[in-house]
Scaffold this motif. Structure first.
Motif, PDB file in Angstrom:
ATOM      1  N   ILE A   2       0.540  -5.548  -4.632  1.00 37.71           N
ATOM      2  CA  ILE A   2       1.633  -6.032  -3.974  1.00 37.71           C
ATOM      3  C   ILE A   2       1.444  -7.041  -3.349  1.00 37.71           C
ATOM      4  CG2 ILE A   2       3.054  -4.784  -2.056  1.00 37.71           C
ATOM      5  CD1 ILE A   2       3.190  -3.151  -4.611  1.00 37.71           C
ATOM      6  N   GLN A   3       2.604  -7.816  -3.195  1.00 35.62           N
ATOM      7  CA  GLN A   3       2.454  -9.088  -2.466  1.00 35.62           C
ATOM      8  C   GLN A   3       3.482  -9.436  -1.332  1.00 35.62           C
ATOM      9  OE1 GLN A   3       3.240 -11.901  -5.509  1.00 35.62           O
ATOM     10  NE2 GLN A   3       0.990 -12.034  -6.422  1.00 35.62           N
ATOM     11  N   LYS A   4       3.469 -10.325  -0.584  1.00 38.26           N
ATOM     12  CA  LYS A   4       4.309 -10.466   0.462  1.00 38.26           C
ATOM     13  C   LYS A   4       5.725 -10.809  -0.239  1.00 38.26           C
ATOM     14  CE  LYS A   4       1.219 -12.251   3.832  1.00 38.26           C
ATOM     15  NZ  LYS A   4       0.997 -13.363   4.788  1.00 38.26           N
ATOM     16  N   LYS A   5       6.706 -10.148   0.728  1.00 38.33           N
ATOM     17  CA  LYS A   5       8.135 -10.003   0.214  1.00 38.33           C
ATOM     18  C   LYS A   5       8.601  -9.185  -0.880  1.00 38.33           C
ATOM     19  CE  LYS A   5       9.451 -14.070   2.695  1.00 38.33           C
ATOM     20  NZ  LYS A   5      10.622 -14.938   2.861  1.00 38.33           N
ATOM     21  N   ARG A  29      -6.367 -14.053   4.983  1.00 36.69           N
ATOM     22  CA  ARG A  29      -5.329 -14.719   4.033  1.00 36.69           C
ATOM     23  C   ARG A  29      -5.311 -13.745   2.682  1.00 36.69           C
ATOM     24  NH1 ARG A  29      -7.782 -20.549   4.538  1.00 36.69           N
ATOM     25  NH2 ARG A  29      -7.098 -20.773   6.587  1.00 36.69           N
ATOM     26  N   ARG A  30      -5.032 -12.474   2.896  1.00 29.68           N
ATOM     27  CA  ARG A  30      -4.678 -11.659   1.955  1.00 29.68           C
ATOM     28  C   ARG A  30      -3.671 -11.916   0.971  1.00 29.68           C
ATOM     29  NH1 ARG A  30      -7.743  -7.385   0.729  1.00 29.68           N
ATOM     30  NH2 ARG A  30      -6.771  -5.663  -0.605  1.00 29.68           N
ATOM     31  N   GLN A  31      -3.822 -12.212  -0.279  1.00 28.02           N
ATOM     32  CA  GLN A  31      -2.708 -12.433  -1.356  1.00 28.02           C
ATOM     33  C   GLN A  31      -1.950 -11.054  -1.808  1.00 28.02           C
ATOM     34  OE1 GLN A  31      -1.348 -15.604  -1.506  1.00 28.02           O
ATOM     35  NE2 GLN A  31      -2.858 -15.971  -0.044  1.00 28.02           N
ATOM     36  N   SER A  32      -2.811 -10.009  -1.956  1.00 28.66           N
ATOM     37  CA  SER A  32      -2.141  -8.933  -2.763  1.00 28.66           C
ATOM     38  C   SER A  32      -2.856  -7.896  -2.275  1.00 28.66           C
ATOM     39  CB  SER A  32      -2.136  -9.005  -4.213  1.00 28.66           C
ATOM     40  OG  SER A  32      -3.517  -9.043  -4.741  1.00 28.66           O
ATOM     41  N   ARG A  87      -0.385   4.487 -14.290  1.00 26.26           N
ATOM     42  CA  ARG A  87       0.421   3.544 -13.887  1.00 26.26           C
ATOM     43  C   ARG A  87       1.695   4.390 -13.591  1.00 26.26           C
ATOM     44  NH1 ARG A  87       1.808  -0.307 -18.794  1.00 26.26           N
ATOM     45  NH2 ARG A  87      -0.278  -0.866 -18.212  1.00 26.26           N
ATOM     46  N   PHE A  88       2.582   3.856 -12.641  1.00 24.81           N
ATOM     47  CA  PHE A  88       3.800   4.435 -12.498  1.00 24.81           C
ATOM     48  C   PHE A  88       5.009   3.473 -12.444  1.00 24.81           C
ATOM     49  CE2 PHE A  88       0.343   6.373  -9.518  1.00 24.81           C
ATOM     50  CZ  PHE A  88       0.621   7.592  -9.851  1.00 24.81           C
ATOM     51  N   TYR A  89       6.182   4.016 -12.668  1.00 30.04           N
ATOM     52  CA  TYR A  89       7.200   3.370 -12.721  1.00 30.04           C
ATOM     53  C   TYR A  89       7.652   2.365 -11.403  1.00 30.04           C
ATOM     54  CZ  TYR A  89       8.049   6.099 -16.767  1.00 30.04           C
ATOM     55  OH  TYR A  89       8.020   6.920 -17.908  1.00 30.04           O
ATOM     56  N   GLU A  90       7.220   2.749 -10.505  1.00 30.52           N
ATOM     57  CA  GLU A  90       7.809   1.799  -9.161  1.00 30.52           C
ATOM     58  C   GLU A  90       6.675   1.951  -8.096  1.00 30.52           C
ATOM     59  OE1 GLU A  90      10.433   5.355  -7.193  1.00 30.52           O
ATOM     60  OE2 GLU A  90      11.589   3.565  -8.119  1.00 30.52           O
ATOM     61  N   ASN A  91       6.775   0.943  -7.343  1.00 31.28           N
ATOM     62  CA  ASN A  91       5.856   0.922  -6.190  1.00 31.28           C
ATOM     63  C   ASN A  91       6.416   1.708  -5.129  1.00 31.28           C
ATOM     64  OD1 ASN A  91       4.614  -1.185  -7.600  1.00 31.28           O
ATOM     65  ND2 ASN A  91       5.939  -2.841  -6.981  1.00 31.28           N
ATOM     66  N   SER A  92       5.482   2.616  -4.432  1.00 30.29           N
ATOM     67  CA  SER A  92       5.969   3.372  -3.301  1.00 30.29           C
ATOM     68  C   SER A  92       4.967   3.449  -2.191  1.00 30.29           C
ATOM     69  CB  SER A  92       6.417   4.636  -3.924  1.00 30.29           C
ATOM     70  OG  SER A  92       5.498   5.336  -4.334  1.00 30.29           O
TER      71      SER A  92
END
Length: 128
Positions: A2-5, A29-32, A87-92
């Motif tokens: 997961i990233q910002k935005k 400075r975490r990117q993900s 693996r899942f279908y969406e981020n939650s």
């Protein structure tokens, strides 16, 4: 990952449906971030309060409110030491209070076996 935005689905019974992230905890400075990390975001899609809660002093989230959450499922493959992949279908995520207690009583969907917080792992009905 997961990233910002990025937009996340909220999988508990709070009135927030979708949340957009703007801060990733654990690192300046975490990117993900991946499963088990905390995220701060703003509520973007919110259900209106139900009629039966109108008389109570129950706190609802509004659009644009800042919420903290624990990342529970990602669409990015999660590898284990034995070689299997989940693996899942969406981020939650699930929404939490300041002291790492969940905001809601019910949590929907499965959890990953290697979730870092064991306290939250017991709340799920199924573990993948």
């Amino acid at each position: 990952m997961i990233q910002k935005k990025s937009w996340l689905n909220v999988s508990d019974n709070t009135n927030v449906n979708w949340l957009q992230t703007f801060h990733l905890y654990k690192g300046f400075r975490r990117q993900s971030s991946t499963i088990g990390f905390f995220i701060k975001g703003s509520a973007r899609v919110v259900e209106p309060p139900r009629v039966e809660y109108k008389g109570f002093k129950f706190k609802f989230n509004k659009k644009g409110n800042i919420c903290r959450g624990l990342l529970v499922r990602t669409a990015f493959p999660n590898r284990r030491l034995d070689g299997s992949v989940s693996r899942f279908y969406e981020n939650s995520i699930i929404l939490i209070k300041k002291k790492q207690n969940p905001k809601s009583k019910y949590i929907f969907g499965p959890s990953v076996f290697n979730l870092k917080r064991k306290k939250f792992k017991t709340l799920f009905k199924s573990v993948v």
